[in-house]
Design a protein around this motif. Structure first.
Motif: not given
Length: 115
Positions: A39, A50, A93, A45-47, A96, A37, A105
């Motif tokens: 920010q 994954t 960055y 905060r954004e994906l 997670k 993720y 995190w």
């Protein structure tokens, strides 16, 4: 308790590449979903991407075709290869780890892309 340690951030010119790493402690890495993720200042905060325990990947539209997430279960490590970096990729960055509906995190690593 799971600990995540990110590395690989830094300053790069637009168009350049960086590879982020996230090393996890403990023995649950193999069954966990891992994610990256980011920010940026003043933003939520954004994906970014994954990867499931089985290797299925998912990417934000903004990074598709430029970033690649991968994992090495033998090393308890997840990677984010970032190519063709843009100034708008500048952010902290975070790594997670998700297992049994619990999130862990890392502390974050700064990526700065200059124009």
């Amino acid at each position: 308790q799971v600990q995540l340690v990110e590395s690989g951030g830094g300053l790069v010119q637009a168009g350049g590449s960086l590879r982020l790493s996230c090393a996890a402690s403990g023995t649950i890495f193999k069954i966990a979903t891992m994610g990256w993720y980011r920010q940026a200042p003043g933003k939520q905060r954004e994906l970014v991407a994954t990867i499931s325990r089985g290797g299925t990947t998912n990417y934000a539209d903004s990074v598709k075709g430029r970033f690649t997430i991968s994992r090495d279960n033998a090393k308890n490590t997840v990677y984010l290869q970032m190519n063709s970096l843009k100034p708008e990729d500048t952010a902290v960055y975070y790594c997670k780890l998700t297992v049994v509906l619990t999130d862990y995190w890392g502390q974050g690593t700064q990526v700065t892309v200059s124009s």
